[in-house]
Design a protein around this motif. Structure first.
Motif, PDB file in Angstrom:
ATOM      1  N   GLU A  39     -30.540   3.237  47.697  1.00  9.03           N
ATOM      2  CA  GLU A  39     -31.595   3.185  48.699  1.00  9.03           C
ATOM      3  C   GLU A  39     -31.006   3.001  50.093  1.00  9.03           C
ATOM      4  O   GLU A  39     -31.446   3.620  51.050  1.00  9.03           O
ATOM      5  N   SER A  40     -30.003   2.118  50.218  1.00  8.08           N
ATOM      6  CA  SER A  40     -29.392   1.839  51.515  1.00  8.08           C
ATOM      7  C   SER A  40     -27.946   2.306  51.521  1.00  8.08           C
ATOM      8  O   SER A  40     -27.065   1.655  50.946  1.00  8.08           O
ATOM      9  N   LEU A  41     -27.709   3.414  52.175  1.00  8.24           N
ATOM     10  CA  LEU A  41     -26.353   3.946  52.276  1.00  8.24           C
ATOM     11  C   LEU A  41     -25.466   2.994  53.067  1.00  8.24           C
ATOM     12  O   LEU A  41     -24.311   2.774  52.710  1.00  8.24           O
ATOM     13  N   ASP A  42     -26.003   2.391  54.112  1.00 10.10           N
ATOM     14  CA  ASP A  42     -25.219   1.461  54.932  1.00 10.10           C
ATOM     15  C   ASP A  42     -24.735   0.269  54.112  1.00 10.10           C
ATOM     16  O   ASP A  42     -23.561  -0.116  54.200  1.00 10.10           O
ATOM     17  N   ASP A  43     -25.618  -0.335  53.308  1.00  9.38           N
ATOM     18  CA  ASP A  43     -25.232  -1.484  52.478  1.00  9.38           C
ATOM     19  C   ASP A  43     -24.188  -1.081  51.442  1.00  9.38           C
ATOM     20  O   ASP A  43     -23.222  -1.815  51.205  1.00  9.38           O
TER      21      ASP A  43
END
Length: 152
Positions: A17-21
């Motif tokens: 869901e969160s590429l950054d995380d």
């Protein structure tokens, strides 16, 4: 004996869901961001069978340069299933195992990104210390610390 046309394993993919995380977590583990971009269009949908798709992708590479992890965030079509918290014995479940030089130090750094050990760190003979951890979004990965000559 038939000769295989296989050259190598190119990468393992994980949908998040969160590429950054996910990029931050795997960077902390020791992978390097090789590239990041969008993949979309009719040609991509013909490969995946999803039709008109739009996916943001980050390619991570291991320090030795031999293995890659492709992190994907689907923008279109929307995600249809969530298997992140399935137990390790679920059919089709995937996990990646990473060799580390110091499992305790690695766990200390990854805990700052929300990682939790599934059960405990165990020792297998005189070869490895091992554990499974849940990373961001419940992603399951394994860590293995080689011990002496038996594990290298």
């Amino acid at each position: 004996m038939t000769k295989s046309n296989l050259l190598r394993m190119d990468n393992v993919g994980i949908v998040v869901e969160s590429l950054d995380d996910a990029v931050a977590f795997f960077t902390e583990l020791g992978l390097t961001l090789e590239g990041r971009g969008n993949i979309e269009g009719e040609w991509a949908g013909r490969v995946t069978g999803l039709g008109d798709q739009s996916v943001e992708v980050a390619m991570m590479v291991t320090p030795d340069g031999h293995s890659r992890l492709e992190l994907s965030r689907f923008l279109r079509p929307s995600v249809v299933a969530d298997h992140r918290n399935a137990p390790v014995n679920a059919l089709g479940y995937l996990r990646a195992m990473f060799a580390v030089s110091d499992i305790d130090e690695t766990l200390g750094r990854l805990r700052k990104h929300g990682a939790q050990v599934v059960d405990e760190v165990v020792q297998y003979e005189n070869a490895y210390r091992l554990c499974y951890i849940r990373g961001p979004e419940g992603i399951l990965i394994g860590l293995a610390e080689p011990l002496g000559r038996g594990g290298q």
